[in-house]
Motif scaffolding. Structure first.
Motif, PDB file in Angstrom:
ATOM      1  N   GLU A 158     -26.141  42.783 -26.202  1.00 13.31           N
ATOM      2  CA  GLU A 158     -27.210  42.038 -26.866  1.00 13.31           C
ATOM      3  C   GLU A 158     -26.856  41.770 -28.324  1.00 13.31           C
ATOM      4  OE1 GLU A 158     -31.523  42.811 -25.739  1.00 13.31           O
ATOM      5  OE2 GLU A 158     -30.586  44.703 -25.177  1.00 13.31           O
ATOM      6  N   PRO A 161     -23.240  38.902 -28.107  1.00 14.82           N
ATOM      7  CA  PRO A 161     -23.352  38.139 -26.854  1.00 14.82           C
ATOM      8  C   PRO A 161     -22.005  37.761 -26.237  1.00 14.82           C
ATOM      9  CG  PRO A 161     -24.899  37.324 -28.496  1.00 14.82           C
ATOM     10  CD  PRO A 161     -24.009  38.295 -29.200  1.00 14.82           C
ATOM     11  N   VAL A 316     -33.714  43.026 -30.569  1.00 20.30           N
ATOM     12  CA  VAL A 316     -33.087  44.349 -30.531  1.00 20.30           C
ATOM     13  C   VAL A 316     -33.671  45.223 -31.634  1.00 20.30           C
ATOM     14  CG1 VAL A 316     -30.921  45.635 -30.770  1.00 20.30           C
ATOM     15  CG2 VAL A 316     -30.948  43.451 -29.539  1.00 20.30           C
TER      16      VAL A 316
END
Length: 325
Positions: A158, A161, A316
């Motif tokens: 995350e 990517p 996140v």
């Protein structure tokens, strides 16, 4: 009448002196030996957590318990000597964490109960026969969980990517189940993994050079006493290579690591006190199942993210239990 009065007087004397004698009985004082890999300062929160757990159960140092501490100060070859010192004190129970500490205490004694405050792979390391039936004189808490290994790599993906290749650093002599879980997670997430095994800080440089040549984009550090004790050197090298680093313990992030996700070790040390309590009350370690974590924490260091030129996605960041700015 005089005999009746005499009987009553004797009864009264007995009733008053028996409680007095009982009150004068000295309290039993237990001795606990604690051995940890770092220094007293680097383990301050864990020592406090263990102490809090013991006080909640009615144990007060210098009143009904004596706690003897030994710290390896990052020099894990000191463990056998420290373990022998503690065993000579004849403690009622021993407490430690990490494979080297547990192994040293097991070699030093096979009859004094040993409580593992935190260990990654208790079964794979050979410390217990199974989580449900430990056997022997060792029991405690184990934080191995394959789902956590997957979660760490998912977080790295995350944050990056385009992540395709990850370097995995582990202690050579630690349990293999954590590595196996990480490799399975990487395969599931379609990540290529390079595994580097080290046994001390003197091997960090070679591992990082090889990882760089192999095209690593990030590093995932598996938990071990040796790597924990050398976390500052490890984090500094990771930052120097401008790699996002994922760790299992928040202490790595507190000294400059980027990310950590794993069991709350302070909570495990607090829960270790319940094992100490049960053992002091007569339960054998072999009869106490090894438990697993119930609390986990996700920590992010934004200062490090800025230093390596990385932006943490908002989705996140919002999930972090703690953010260091």
């Amino acid at each position: 009448m005089s005999k009746t009065i005499l009987v009553w007087l004797l009864a009264a004397v007995l009733l008053t002196t028996v409680p007095l004698a009982a009150a004068q009985q000295p309290k039993q004082t237990f001795r606990i030996g604690v051995m940890l890999s770092g220094s007293s300062s680097s383990n301050a929160s864990r020592i406090a957590a263990l102490g809090d757990g013991l006080r909640e159960l009615g144990y007060v140092e210098r009143e009904n318990i004596i706690v003897d501490y030994r710290f390896a100060e990052g020099k894990l070859d000191r463990f056998p000597v420290l373990a022998a010192e503690l065993v000579r004190l004849k403690p009622d129970v021993l407490v430690t964490s990490g494979s080297p500490g547990i192994r040293a205490l097991m070699k030093a004694t096979d009859n004094i109960p040993i409580v593992m405050a935190a260990i990654g792979d208790a079964v794979g390391s050979g410390f217990v026969k199974s989580l449900a039936q430990p056997g022997g004189n060792v029991t405690g808490l184990s934080f191995l969980d394959p789902d956590i290994s997957t979660k760490r790599l998912e977080i790295l993906k995350e944050v990056l990517p385009r992540l395709a290749r990850v370097a995995v650093l582990r202690q050579r002599t630690s349990g293999k189940q954590s590595l196996e879980a990480t490799l399975a997670a990487a395969q599931h997430l379609k990540l290529k993994v390079q595994v580097f095994e080290v046994q001390g800080p003197n091997e960090f440089g070679g591992a990082f050079t090889a990882a760089k040549k192999g095209g690593a984009q990030a590093i995932n550090v598996l938990a071990s006493a040796i790597l924990y004790a050398s976390r500052k050197e490890l984090v500094d090298l990771t930052t120097k290579h401008r790699w996002p680093g994922m760790y299992e313990n928040k202490e790595f992030v507190e000294v400059g690591g980027l990310l950590s996700y794993g069991a709350n070790l302070d909570d495990l040390f607090r829960r270790a006190a319940t094992y100490v309590d049960k053992i002091l009350k007569g339960t054998k370690p072999a009869e106490l199942p090894v438990e697993q974590p119930t609390k986990f924490e996700f920590v992010i260091n934004l200062k490090t993210a800025k230093q390596i030129g990385l932006t943490i996605p908002p989705n996140v960041l919002v999930r972090a239990d703690k953010v260091i700015k």
